[in-house]
Every structure is written in C-alpha cells, then in structure tokens.
Design an enzyme around this catalytic site. Sequence first.
Site, PDB file in Angstrom:
ATOM      1  N   CYS A  73     -17.329 -19.114  14.038  1.00  0.00           N
ATOM      2  CA  CYS A  73     -17.004 -20.540  14.041  1.00  0.00           C
ATOM      3  C   CYS A  73     -16.355 -20.999  12.727  1.00  0.00           C
ATOM      4  O   CYS A  73     -17.008 -21.024  11.674  1.00  0.00           O
ATOM      5  CB  CYS A  73     -18.289 -21.332  14.306  1.00  0.00           C
ATOM      6  SG  CYS A  73     -18.056 -23.110  14.276  1.00  0.00           S
ATOM      7  N   ASP A 103     -24.628 -10.216   8.700  1.00  0.00           N
ATOM      8  CA  ASP A 103     -24.786 -10.918   7.417  1.00  0.00           C
ATOM      9  C   ASP A 103     -23.989 -12.222   7.354  1.00  0.00           C
ATOM     10  O   ASP A 103     -24.416 -13.176   6.695  1.00  0.00           O
ATOM     11  CB  ASP A 103     -24.503 -10.015   6.214  1.00  0.00           C
ATOM     12  CG  ASP A 103     -23.147  -9.356   6.288  1.00  0.00           C
ATOM     13  OD1 ASP A 103     -22.439  -9.548   7.301  1.00  0.00           O
ATOM     14  OD2 ASP A 103     -22.785  -8.644   5.336  1.00  0.00           O
ATOM     15  N   THR A 105     -23.700 -14.273   9.783  1.00  0.00           N
ATOM     16  CA  THR A 105     -24.609 -15.197  10.473  1.00  0.00           C
ATOM     17  C   THR A 105     -25.709 -15.668   9.515  1.00  0.00           C
ATOM     18  O   THR A 105     -26.064 -16.854   9.480  1.00  0.00           O
ATOM     19  CB  THR A 105     -25.256 -14.465  11.677  1.00  0.00           C
ATOM     20  OG1 THR A 105     -24.208 -13.966  12.495  1.00  0.00           O
ATOM     21  CG2 THR A 105     -26.168 -15.370  12.478  1.00  0.00           C
ATOM     22  N   ASP A 127     -23.216  -2.201  13.589  1.00  0.00           N
ATOM     23  CA  ASP A 127     -22.816  -1.517  12.351  1.00  0.00           C
ATOM     24  C   ASP A 127     -23.987  -1.008  11.500  1.00  0.00           C
ATOM     25  O   ASP A 127     -23.790  -0.180  10.618  1.00  0.00           O
ATOM     26  CB  ASP A 127     -21.958  -2.454  11.483  1.00  0.00           C
ATOM     27  CG  ASP A 127     -20.605  -2.735  12.109  1.00  0.00           C
ATOM     28  OD1 ASP A 127     -20.191  -1.964  12.987  1.00  0.00           O
ATOM     29  OD2 ASP A 127     -19.978  -3.740  11.742  1.00  0.00           O
ATOM     30  N   ALA A 186     -19.144  16.927  14.925  1.00  0.00           N
ATOM     31  CA  ALA A 186     -17.758  16.787  14.445  1.00  0.00           C
ATOM     32  C   ALA A 186     -17.547  17.626  13.183  1.00  0.00           C
ATOM     33  O   ALA A 186     -18.452  17.759  12.360  1.00  0.00           O
ATOM     34  CB  ALA A 186     -17.462  15.321  14.150  1.00  0.00           C
ATOM     35  N   GLU A 187     -16.355  18.170  13.052  1.00  0.00           N
ATOM     36  CA  GLU A 187     -16.041  18.984  11.872  1.00  0.00           C
ATOM     37  C   GLU A 187     -15.793  18.123  10.642  1.00  0.00           C
ATOM     38  O   GLU A 187     -16.090  18.523   9.522  1.00  0.00           O
ATOM     39  CB  GLU A 187     -14.795  19.845  12.138  1.00  0.00           C
ATOM     40  CG  GLU A 187     -15.067  21.138  12.872  1.00  0.00           C
ATOM     41  CD  GLU A 187     -15.382  20.918  14.339  1.00  0.00           C
ATOM     42  OE1 GLU A 187     -15.116  19.816  14.844  1.00  0.00           O
ATOM     43  OE2 GLU A 187     -15.914  21.850  14.974  1.00  0.00           O
ATOM     44  N   LYS A 213     -11.643  29.714  15.748  1.00  0.00           N
ATOM     45  CA  LYS A 213     -12.039  28.422  16.303  1.00  0.00           C
ATOM     46  C   LYS A 213     -10.815  27.750  16.933  1.00  0.00           C
ATOM     47  O   LYS A 213      -9.740  27.737  16.333  1.00  0.00           O
ATOM     48  CB  LYS A 213     -12.591  27.560  15.161  1.00  0.00           C
ATOM     49  CG  LYS A 213     -13.548  26.525  15.600  1.00  0.00           C
ATOM     50  CD  LYS A 213     -14.283  25.976  14.380  1.00  0.00           C
ATOM     51  CE  LYS A 213     -15.197  24.892  14.854  1.00  0.00           C
ATOM     52  NZ  LYS A 213     -16.125  24.436  13.845  1.00  0.00           N
ATOM     53  N   HIS A 249     -14.053  -1.522  21.944  1.00  0.00           N
ATOM     54  CA  HIS A 249     -15.208  -2.369  22.267  1.00  0.00           C
ATOM     55  C   HIS A 249     -16.153  -1.778  23.294  1.00  0.00           C
ATOM     56  O   HIS A 249     -17.223  -2.354  23.529  1.00  0.00           O
ATOM     57  CB  HIS A 249     -14.718  -3.761  22.694  1.00  0.00           C
ATOM     58  CG  HIS A 249     -14.213  -4.550  21.520  1.00  0.00           C
ATOM     59  ND1 HIS A 249     -12.985  -4.324  20.974  1.00  0.00           N
ATOM     60  CD2 HIS A 249     -14.802  -5.511  20.777  1.00  0.00           C
ATOM     61  CE1 HIS A 249     -12.812  -5.129  19.937  1.00  0.00           C
ATOM     62  NE2 HIS A 249     -13.894  -5.865  19.790  1.00  0.00           N
ATOM     63  N   ARG A 252     -19.528  -1.644  21.875  1.00  0.00           N
ATOM     64  CA  ARG A 252     -20.407  -2.820  21.714  1.00  0.00           C
ATOM     65  C   ARG A 252     -21.112  -3.209  23.003  1.00  0.00           C
ATOM     66  O   ARG A 252     -22.080  -3.971  22.979  1.00  0.00           O
ATOM     67  CB  ARG A 252     -19.585  -4.011  21.211  1.00  0.00           C
ATOM     68  CG  ARG A 252     -19.329  -3.973  19.734  1.00  0.00           C
ATOM     69  CD  ARG A 252     -19.564  -5.288  19.022  1.00  0.00           C
ATOM     70  NE  ARG A 252     -18.865  -6.415  19.510  1.00  0.00           N
ATOM     71  CZ  ARG A 252     -17.932  -7.108  18.834  1.00  0.00           C
ATOM     72  NH1 ARG A 252     -17.568  -6.695  17.636  1.00  0.00           N
ATOM     73  NH2 ARG A 252     -17.395  -8.178  19.328  1.00  0.00           N
TER      74      ARG A 252
HETATM   75  O1  F6P Z   1     -19.847  -5.850  15.481  1.00  0.00           O
HETATM   76  C1  F6P Z   1     -19.333  -5.387  14.249  1.00  0.00           C
HETATM   77  C2  F6P Z   1     -17.988  -4.883  14.494  1.00  0.00           C
HETATM   78  O2  F6P Z   1     -18.157  -4.005  15.528  1.00  0.00           O
HETATM   79  C3  F6P Z   1     -17.173  -4.171  13.427  1.00  0.00           C
HETATM   80  O3  F6P Z   1     -17.478  -2.823  13.218  1.00  0.00           O
HETATM   81  C4  F6P Z   1     -15.773  -4.372  13.917  1.00  0.00           C
HETATM   82  O4  F6P Z   1     -14.828  -4.229  12.956  1.00  0.00           O
HETATM   83  C5  F6P Z   1     -15.846  -5.778  14.405  1.00  0.00           C
HETATM   84  O5  F6P Z   1     -17.154  -5.963  14.879  1.00  0.00           O
HETATM   85  C6  F6P Z   1     -14.845  -6.167  15.451  1.00  0.00           C
HETATM   86  O6  F6P Z   1     -15.228  -7.398  15.965  1.00  0.00           O
HETATM   87  P1  F6P Z   1     -14.337  -8.383  16.820  1.00  0.00           P
HETATM   88  O7  F6P Z   1     -13.786  -7.586  17.937  1.00  0.00           O
HETATM   89  O8  F6P Z   1     -15.311  -9.398  17.295  1.00  0.00           O
HETATM   90  O9  F6P Z   1     -13.304  -8.920  15.935  1.00  0.00           O
END
Ligand code: F6P
Length: 319
Positions: A73, A103, A105, A127, A186-187, A213, A249, A252
């Site tokens: 916001c 943070d 928030t 994160d 992961a390498e 490999k 995304h 998330r």
């Molecule tokens: O939720 C944190 C985070 O996933 C960050 O790692 C990433 O950069 C960011 O949000 C992206 O957020 P938005 O898509 O809301 O801009």
Amino acid sequence: MRKIAVLTSGGDAPGMNAAIRAVVRKAIHDGMEVYSVKHGYNGLINNDINKMGLGDVGDIIHRGGTFLYSARCEEFRTDEGRQRAAANLKELGIEGLVVIGGDGTYMGAAELGRLGVKTVGVPATIDNDIVGTDVTIGYDTALNTIVDMIDRIRDTATSHERTFIIEVMGRDSGELALNAGLAAGAETIFIPERDTKMKDVAERIQAGLDRGKKHSLIVVAEGVMSAEYCSNELAKYINIETRISVLGHIQRGGKPSASDRVLGSRLGAYAVSLLQDGRSGVGAGISKNELTATDFTYVRVHDKQYDNSIYLLSKELSI
Ligand code: F6P
C-alpha cells in the site's frame, strides 16, 4: 484488551490462513471481539474492517494464499494515510492489531504503534528472512514446492544430458536457493549473501564432465541474477548445452504444509496472547521450538544470517 484486528500484507505465503484462523479463534476463545481487515493496510485506510465470528475462518486452514487478500500500500507510506488508518481503528474501539507478513509489514505496524495502536507482527514470507524467528510461515511449503519442481527438471536434464539453471525467489535472501539446492542435489548454488565466481562454476562442471557426469543443476536466487543472465555468463567460460527455468510465483502458491499450518496456528495464537499481556511493537517468533517476541526495531536493523555450513556442505556433496 477488548477489541483487536488482524490483516495480512506484503507477499502472500502458504500458512497465512492458518495464522488468521488462530488469531480469530484465540481472541474469541479468550472473550475478545476480533475484526478482519481486507487488502492489507489499504483496508485500514478504506475502512474495510469487519467483525469476525468463529465460522468466518472455517474451511481455510488448508488453503494457500490469504483469504483476507494482501497488498503493498503506497498510501500507507504517507503520514496522512497512516493517520487515517489509526483513526478508523480508534473509531471502532480497536486497540490492538495483529499484522501477518514480512519486515515491510512490520515497519508499517511500527508506524501505527507511534500513533497509539498496539501492534504485534506474525512473520509470514516464503523468503525466511525475518530476524527473531528460526522460520517464517510459508517457507517450508515453498521449499518443498521448489524441490519438487527441481526433481522434475532433473528427470529431463538427465534424459537429455543438459545443464539446467533454475531461478528461484529470494530478492535479498538466499535461504530458499540454499536449502532447495542442497535438498535437490544441485551442483551449484548462487545466493545474494555469497560471491560465487562463474569461472569456478564452469571449472566444476568441466571436472564433472571429465569424470563422465552428463548433466548438472544450478540453482540461482533471483537477487543474484536472472537465470538467463547466468546462462549467458556461463557460456563465456564453457561450451555446454544449457536450459533455463524460472519457477516464479508457483513457489508462493499451493496448500500449506503441515509444518506451516502448525507454525501459523502457534504464532497467530501467540500474537493474541502478546497483545493480552500488553505487549506492542514486537514480532512473534519461534526459536529452538520456544515462542519468542522480538522488538520491531531489532528486526529492522539486523539481517538474518544465512547458514554458511549448508553452503559448504552442498559444495562437498555435489562434486
Ligand atoms: O514473497 C517474497 C518474494 O517472494 C520475493 O522473494 C520476491 O522477490 C517477491 O516476493 C516478489 O513479489 P511480488 O510478485 O509480489 O512483487
């Protein structure tokens, strides 16, 4: 305290709904009135504040995202916006506010605290970069999602004997990249907290090729560089076929893991207890399985330290 409110703000995270449910039910259980605020701090400014009953948080514990919606916001960054938010709460007689988010928030909550609203934070971000808690709500689910995706990529990387570069979230924090990289074998892992030289990466890949490999996986946190940039840079040092994958995304969303539901429930209820005890300006957290409260100011000025031993271990194990 008789009346409190709850909101979610910033990037959403799986388990936020469990935390909202816990705030609402704990408050009602303890004889308080509880209100929800929709769309983060926007809802405070626009008076999108509604009284909640026990049933209003039914059937949400298993859902990803946040059913209160989330937002970043701009208006709340202004003094005028914050004054309006505090005035709206005061008008309804709401003395305490639980904010669920990262943070940014918390910093919004600290500003409201200066205007007389008692505020407690609940750490929720995939994160896992909040000081004052070992783990944030949403991290476990996101980590498992990423590992699942990398496992799938590994199948096709093996079949085609390719190197894959996988970009994961983490603008300022390498937690997801680091632990997903270790868990997925992961390498190479690129994280913002550490400098990794592309020349060394190419040499490791070449050494692997010399040993027979056929494929390798590189995990890069978005805060270091994009997968595309990484691929172009790597091509300057080694001639191999690469593909990139940006998970975006997907990381998330999804239903929260059991751990995130437990964490959300514990921290949501604890935030209410903190307000009942007269605490304000603190973030709820969990440290060594103990509930803790950390001052917002402390959270603000400290960076969460990454675990270098995980980085070194992943290097040792992925030769
Ligand atoms: O939720 C944190 C985070 O996933 C960050 O790692 C990433 O950069 C960011 O949000 C992206 O957020 P938005 O898509 O809301 O801009």
